[in-house]
Motif scaffolding. Structure first.
Motif, short mmCIF file in Angstrom:
data_model
loop_
_atom_site.label_atom_id
_atom_site.label_comp_id
_atom_site.label_asym_id
_atom_site.label_seq_id
_atom_site.Cartn_x
_atom_site.Cartn_y
_atom_site.Cartn_z
N LYS A 1 31.85 32.35 50.22
CA LYS A 1 31.16 33.47 50.86
C LYS A 1 30.87 33.18 52.33
O LYS A 1 30.95 34.07 53.18
N SER B 1 34.03 33.83 54.18
CA SER B 1 34.28 35.27 54.28
C SER B 1 33.40 35.92 55.35
O SER B 1 33.85 36.76 56.12
N LYS C 1 34.76 37.82 58.74
CA LYS C 1 34.37 39.21 58.99
C LYS C 1 33.81 39.38 60.39
O LYS C 1 34.16 40.32 61.11
N ASN D 1 45.84 35.65 53.73
CA ASN D 1 44.65 34.88 54.10
C ASN D 1 44.93 33.39 54.24
O ASN D 1 44.06 32.58 54.03
N VAL E 1 39.41 33.20 50.71
CA VAL E 1 38.61 34.19 51.41
C VAL E 1 39.18 35.57 51.16
O VAL E 1 40.38 35.79 51.30
N ASP E 2 38.34 36.52 50.82
CA ASP E 2 38.76 37.88 50.52
C ASP E 2 38.78 38.71 51.80
O ASP E 2 37.73 39.01 52.38
N ASP E 3 39.98 39.11 52.26
CA ASP E 3 40.07 39.88 53.50
C ASP E 3 39.49 41.27 53.35
O ASP E 3 39.16 41.91 54.35
N GLU F 1 36.64 41.98 52.35
CA GLU F 1 35.27 41.91 52.81
C GLU F 1 35.19 41.89 54.33
O GLU F 1 34.13 42.09 54.91
N CYS F 2 36.30 41.63 54.99
CA CYS F 2 36.27 41.49 56.44
C CYS F 2 36.35 42.83 57.15
O CYS F 2 36.15 42.92 58.36
#
Length: 374
Positions: free
Chosen positions: A194, A197, A201, A230, A235-237, A239-240
């Protein structure tokens, strides 16, 4: 022999410059090891310089440099490796130490040539033996200091300890970004993910909205149609918040993200270090008229700019990563060659530098961003 608390000292012989001196400093708490090192490094290095084997003969015979075998000054620091309100130990190992080693191993400013340093150990060698976190501390860091031979052959001011001037007056474009996140002890991995991420962001938002930040990069205006990639991290893009087709930076999208689980530690914790690496060239900086300088006082290595954050139970990890990125964004946008942590650490070296030359290139000068209160 060193005691368990406070500062202590052991030396086999004060008059024998061939022996290694040992110092220990212990906060007894989670007090910052990085701040201890900041206070101890300069006097310890000066001590090592003055004890260097063959110092006197070297100054009187500049064409006969001493052997690369030299005694070290060893310092053991105990306390918190990652503490609030202070540079993280990762900042010291990843930013401060590489720059200092490059600074000490630069051109020999007296003999006007590059010293042979291939066989020499780095002037500042840092080993993290054990990490320690709030509230108990318990971290252990070993520091070995060995002055390079190039600092000890100056015959300009015999009997005085001087350093080369520092000149960082022209910012180089940002060429890459790395994100280093850790979770230690019982802290779960999702906390570190997190944080990463949140940092990504904020970096993407700043690229989109802040031209001062965007203009410091080497690929301004680049467009990346592969925002969902990524770089192999978790990391979840999504969320960015970067939509496909918007102007983005391959440098930010391609940032390296490294998440580690620290097990050799006392206590649990988490943290993040974000580093913006400038493009370093083999050429020296230009002078004020745009002409390449050939003087040995221009540093061959420009320091990266960095920011960090520590996990807090009261703060969501996504916000912790975002706040660390905001600090870096502000630093980059302010236009300085160094970050807020390094700028005050360079002042003692500038004060001790050999600034006696008449040329502007022989005076210490550093371009900084917003000044801090310390």
């Amino acid at each position: 022999t060193a005691g368990d608390e406070g500062e202590s000292y052991h030396d086999d012989s004060d008059d024998d410059t061939t022996t290694t001196e040992h110092f220990i400093a212990d906060t007894g708490t989670a007090g910052s090891i990085a701040l201890l090192l900041q206070a101890a490094f300069l006097p310890a290095m000066v001590r090592a310089m003055r004890r260097r084997v063959g110092l006197t003969s070297c100054r009187t015979q500049p064409n006969n440099p001493p052997s690369t075998t030299m005694p070290a000054v060893k310092v053991e620091l105990r306390g918190g490796t990652n503490a609030m309100g202070a540079p993280q130990i990762d900042y010291i190992t990843d930013v401060f130490a590489p720059f200092i080693n490059s600074y000490f191993q630069q051109y020999d400013y007296d003999m006007n040539k590059i010293p042979s340093v291939a066989a020499e150990p780095p002037p500042l060698d840092i080993q993290i033996i054990k990490r320690g976190y709030y509230p108990k501390g318990g971290g252990i860091v070993h520091v070995n200091l060995r002055p390079p031979s190039s600092l000890l052959i100056s015959s300009k001011k015999p009997g005085r300890t001087t350093f080369p001037p520092i000149r960082l007056t022209k910012c180089r474009p940002i060429g890459s970004i790395s994100i280093k996140v850790f979770h230690a002890g019982k802290c779960p991995a999702w906390v570190a993910e997190k944080m990463a991420s949140g940092a990504m962001k904020e970096l993407k938002r700043a690229w989109r909205d802040d031209p001062r930040f965007r203009n410091r990069f080497s690929n301004v205006g680049a467009t990346n149609d592969n925002d969902n990639e990524n770089n192999g991290s978790s990391v979840d893009d999504d969320e960015c918040g970067t939509a496909r087709g918007k102007t983005t930076s391959p440098i930010i999208d391609g940032a390296t993200v490294r998440i580690t689980h620290e097990v050799n530690c006392l206590g649990s914790g988490s943290g993040i270090l974000i580093v913006a690496h400038p493009e370093n060239s083999n050429d020296n900086d230009d002078d004020d008229d745009g002409h390449p300088t050939k003087t040995p006082t221009s540093l061959p290595h420009h320091p990266p700019l960095a920011s960090s954050g520590l996990g807090d139970r009261k703060v969501p990890p996504l916000q912790t990563g975002g706040n660390a990125a905001k600090e870096l964004v502000e630093c980059i946008a302010s236009g300085g060659c160094v970050d807020r942590w390094l700028q005050d650490q360079l002042i003692p070296f500038m004060a001790l530098a050999d600034n006696g030359g008449s040329s502007a290139q022989q005076r210490s000068e550093v371009l900084v961003g917003e000044l801090t209160l310390h």
